[in-house]
Scaffold this active site. Structure first.
Site, PDB file in Angstrom:
ATOM      1  N   GLU A   1     -70.974 -79.740 -11.766  1.00 33.66           N
ATOM      2  CA  GLU A   1     -70.140 -78.740 -11.096  1.00 33.66           C
ATOM      3  C   GLU A   1     -68.679 -79.054 -11.403  1.00 33.66           C
ATOM      4  O   GLU A   1     -68.191 -80.140 -11.076  1.00 33.66           O
ATOM      5  CB  GLU A   1     -70.402 -78.789  -9.590  1.00 33.66           C
ATOM      6  CG  GLU A   1     -69.687 -77.722  -8.793  1.00 33.66           C
ATOM      7  CD  GLU A   1     -69.992 -77.826  -7.304  1.00 33.66           C
ATOM      8  OE1 GLU A   1     -69.184 -77.304  -6.513  1.00 33.66           O
ATOM      9  OE2 GLU A   1     -71.020 -78.436  -6.923  1.00 33.66           O
TER      10      GLU A   1
ATOM     11  N   ASP B   1     -63.209 -77.020   0.523  1.00 32.31           N
ATOM     12  CA  ASP B   1     -62.978 -78.349  -0.025  1.00 32.31           C
ATOM     13  C   ASP B   1     -62.517 -79.311   1.056  1.00 32.31           C
ATOM     14  O   ASP B   1     -61.707 -78.966   1.925  1.00 32.31           O
ATOM     15  CB  ASP B   1     -61.900 -78.306  -1.117  1.00 32.31           C
ATOM     16  CG  ASP B   1     -62.320 -77.498  -2.329  1.00 32.31           C
ATOM     17  OD1 ASP B   1     -63.536 -77.363  -2.536  1.00 32.31           O
ATOM     18  OD2 ASP B   1     -61.444 -77.008  -3.048  1.00 32.31           O
TER      19      ASP B   1
END
EC number: 4.2.1.20
Length: 242
Positions: free
Chosen positions: A31, A42
């Protein structure tokens, strides 16, 4: 049984070397995070890495160009973790064509809810790049079933809202939830968020088809020696090969 190892790297100036390292140690899918000014999915480690990448001048075009140039040197599949704003600004059709040239296996678009993902897919029926679905532990069972039924590539289950039990292992309810999602899906179901150690990996893969490891790998690429980094990656790969 072979379980999927899906490590995450931030798309910075030297990300392609990190991708090659991960491919060489047996990552199934890598990824690659596209740095974005306003991320919504995040943690602090990845947010900091993204900010540094932006300061280096990295953008989506740099990432696509690097992947296109080096695609024959990477044995693993790779996906981009990006935001719809970036795709929209680039142009959906042009972006998907650029992904195809770069050999991108799939896209993870965390700010695009399932209904809009389905509309996106419908607008581009001939695309080569898969759109990867996310399912949070807070998602209702009926909605999870719908997402699982229409998923492609693999399903990324987000364990962020799950608590561990008294023994430090993942909660049995989480594992049961993953098993239910698997029962409705035709593609692998992997777990991510909060997975750092071989022990975590062995525990969660009692239910899942593999793991995504993000912050721990970003942190180690930043701070570890090459030898320690490789030893860590091999320990994760070995835990997934049991």
């Amino acid at each position: 049984m072979h379980k999927l190892f899906i490590p995450y790297v931030m798309g910075n100036k030297h990300f392609i070397e990190n991708v090659k390292t991960l491919s060489n140690v047996g990552a199934d899918i890598i990824e690659v995070g596209v740095p974005f000014s306003d991320p919504v999915a995040d943690g602090p480690v990845i947010m900091d890495a993204g900010s540094k990448a932006i300061q280096e001048g990295v953008n989506i075009q740099f990432i696509l160009d690097q992947l296109t140039e080096h695609r024959n040197e990477i044995e693993s599949d790779y996906v981009l973790m990006t935001y719809y704003n970036i795709i929209n600004y680039y142009g959906e059709a042009d972006f998907l064509q650029a992904c195809a040239r770069a050999g991108v296996y799939g896209l993870i678009i965390p700010d695009l809810p399932h209904e809009l993902v389905q509309q996106f897919k419908a607008r581009h029926p001939q695309r080569q790049t898969k759109i990867i679905s996310l399912i949070a532990m807070t998602t209702s069972e009926s909605r999870s079933n719908q997402i699982a039924k229409e998923a492609e590539g693999f399903i990324y289950t987000v364990t962020m809202n799950a608590t561990t039990g008294e023994n430090g292992k993942f909660h049995p309810d989480l594992k049961d939830r993953i098993k239910k999602i698997k029962s409705k899906s035709k593609v692998p179901v992997v777990a991510g968020f909060g997975i750092r150690t071989p022990e975590h990996v062995k525990d969660i893969t009692e239910a899942s088809d593999g793991v995504v490891i993000g912050s721990e790998i970003v942190k180690r690429f930043e701070n570890d020696s090459e030898k320690n980094m490789l030893n860590y990656l091999k320990s994760i790969r070995n835990a997934l090969n049991r």
